[in-house]
Design a protein around this motif. Structure first.
Motif, PDB file in Angstrom:
ATOM      1  N   ASN A   1       0.913  -0.984  -0.247  1.00 49.05           N
ATOM      2  CA  ASN A   1      -0.051   0.119   0.085  1.00 49.05           C
ATOM      3  C   ASN A   1       0.946   1.377   0.028  1.00 49.05           C
ATOM      4  OD1 ASN A   1      -2.384  -1.598   2.083  1.00 49.05           O
ATOM      5  ND2 ASN A   1      -2.633  -1.228   0.268  1.00 49.05           N
TER       6      ASN A   1
ATOM      7  N   ALA B   1      -9.134   6.923  -0.724  1.00 45.37           N
ATOM      8  CA  ALA B   1      -7.901   6.650  -1.033  1.00 45.37           C
ATOM      9  C   ALA B   1      -7.510   7.432  -2.304  1.00 45.37           C
ATOM     10  CB  ALA B   1      -7.988   5.237  -1.803  1.00 45.37           C
TER      11      ALA B   1
ATOM     12  N   THR C   1      -6.442  11.978   3.111  1.00 46.60           N
ATOM     13  CA  THR C   1      -6.132  10.966   2.448  1.00 46.60           C
ATOM     14  C   THR C   1      -4.758  10.383   2.691  1.00 46.60           C
ATOM     15  OG1 THR C   1      -4.785  12.650   1.066  1.00 46.60           O
ATOM     16  CG2 THR C   1      -7.063  11.759  -0.019  1.00 46.60           C
TER      17      THR C   1
ATOM     18  N   VAL D   1      -0.915   6.630  -0.486  1.00 44.92           N
ATOM     19  CA  VAL D   1      -0.937   5.042  -0.925  1.00 44.92           C
ATOM     20  C   VAL D   1      -0.370   4.979  -2.291  1.00 44.92           C
ATOM     21  CG1 VAL D   1      -2.741   4.159   0.497  1.00 44.92           C
ATOM     22  CG2 VAL D   1      -3.545   5.107  -1.686  1.00 44.92           C
TER      23      VAL D   1
ATOM     24  N   SER E   1      -3.704   0.314  -3.981  1.00 48.76           N
ATOM     25  CA  SER E   1      -4.040   1.259  -3.125  1.00 48.76           C
ATOM     26  C   SER E   1      -5.336   0.676  -1.979  1.00 48.76           C
ATOM     27  CB  SER E   1      -4.570   2.367  -3.853  1.00 48.76           C
ATOM     28  OG  SER E   1      -5.834   2.201  -4.691  1.00 48.76           O
TER      29      SER E   1
END
Lengths: 252, 252
Positions: free
Chosen positions: A32, B87, B138, B141, B146
């Protein structure tokens, strides 16, 4: 060299992890946040591990590269700067960093092998494992509920690494390019301890672990250069030979 | 009031979580970092959940207090400032914070109800859910990998909250003490949209969701005070009544 920083990616080192699920979840959160260098020391359930595969959500196919080692020493042999994550202070004479500081310390060491060690579930890292690190990384866990899941611990670090543009460098790091690898230090330690042993230093015998730990912990703080390692080993040899005939036949 | 900051604990809001394991793991990492206010919106497998209990490692006994709601609106009714974790950027007109900035934004709002929303596994938060937040949080990632585990997303936030003494405040927050609760805003929205509906505003019908979302997203940015909500509702009422007899019988 001041403004040139090519920081290597930190290795994630899982020391004696028990559950494959946690290894897989750690690999997933590494992916990730763009990390790929996973080192697994002495995994309880062997390797490969199907539960790890399941929990990884495809991280190994994505690019997380897992290597397995029998001992921590082997797993960090090529590194020059290593952090040890611990939930509680260990009373060791090592720098203790929060996550921002730890990231800053890693980022400030360009062009060297860096890594972060995570201990087994429940127990965490043993003191003799922490001893092999340059500094301690702690998370501000609640003291009454401090047992962090292994993959969560990796996740907090991995996020901070990915967000490292905001990191604060805790100190200037002067020496670069010549830092001894961890395996060179280990050989130096072993050499030193062998000679100390011959000299009857480790007495009483049950104090050997704590005495060894204290010596290693003190010596490792200096971020030795290769030249310094050579010099110190020469000094040990000289002292040992000087002490008498016990060392005369030894080849190094 | 400048130097007095009594920051409330942020609520962790899990929106339509699917797996009990993730709810339990989220509760565990909340406890690790001293958080106790867990709100579960519309959990797929109901509540209580034995898998959540197992994975919580005792967090619910320790003090994590879980409440379950049918809708997100109910779950955030008493809050005044809410972040939505996503994300990827959503193209909404909301501030987008990294974790340090998000924590700073929360810390800068003393004495109000604050919270962070986390979406369902795989899908994340729906756009209409993000719309109800004041700002977006956020994580950096990797775009090619992600999908962060839900409990990991909670863990990264919870750690940053516990480490918040290092947080950077992204902006000064001027108004305090009088901010409207989320349920007051929701009633204002519903009032407004009802009148817009009567006025034939939502045409064509399939555009209703995006039109509603745009209006709510724009209005919510202002951190309305209670007085402002009252004033705006008065304005809506006046306009509606002014438009003709369709509104004459309405009691508010």
């Amino acid at each position: 060299m001041t403004h040139i920083q090519t920081t290597s990616e930190p290795a994630i080192i899982l020391v004696s992890p028990q559950m494959g699920e946690n290894i897989g979840a750690a690999a997933r959160v590494m992916a990730n946040f763009g990390l790929t260098d996973l080192r697994i020391i002495n995994p309880r359930d062997g390797w490969p591990n199907s539960k790890a595969d399941t929990m990884s959500a495809g991280a190994f196919d994505w690019g997380v590269y897992a290597r397995v080692y029998d001992t921590l020493e082997e797993g960090i042999a090529d590194l020059t700067y290593v952090l040890a994550t611990t939930a509680r202070p260990r009373g060791m004479e090592k720098p203790v960093f929060n996550v921002d500081q730890g990231i800053g310390a890693l980022v400030s060491r360009p062009n060297v092998g860096i890594g972060v060690m995570f201990g087994a579930e429940k127990m965490g890292l043993l003191n003799e494992e922490v001893t092999l690190a340059d500094a301690i990384l702690t998370y501000p866990v609640d003291r009454s509920f401090s047992s962090l899941n292994l993959a969560q611990a990796v996740g907090v670090f991995a996020h901070a690494w990915a967000a490292r543009d905001n990191a604060v460098t805790p100190e200037e790091f002067a020496g670069v390019g010549d830092v001894a690898r961890r395996d060179e230090l280990m050989r130096m330690f072993e050499h030193f301890e062998e000679e100390l042993d011959r000299a009857g230093f480790f007495f009483p015998e049950e104090k050997r672990p704590v005495m060894t730990q204290n010596i290693r912990s003190a010596l490792i703080r200096a971020q030795w250069t290769r030249q310094e390692v050579q010099t110190f080993r020469g000094a040990i040899k000289a002292l040992a030979v000087g002490r008498g005939k016990a060392r005369v036949q030894r080849e190094d």
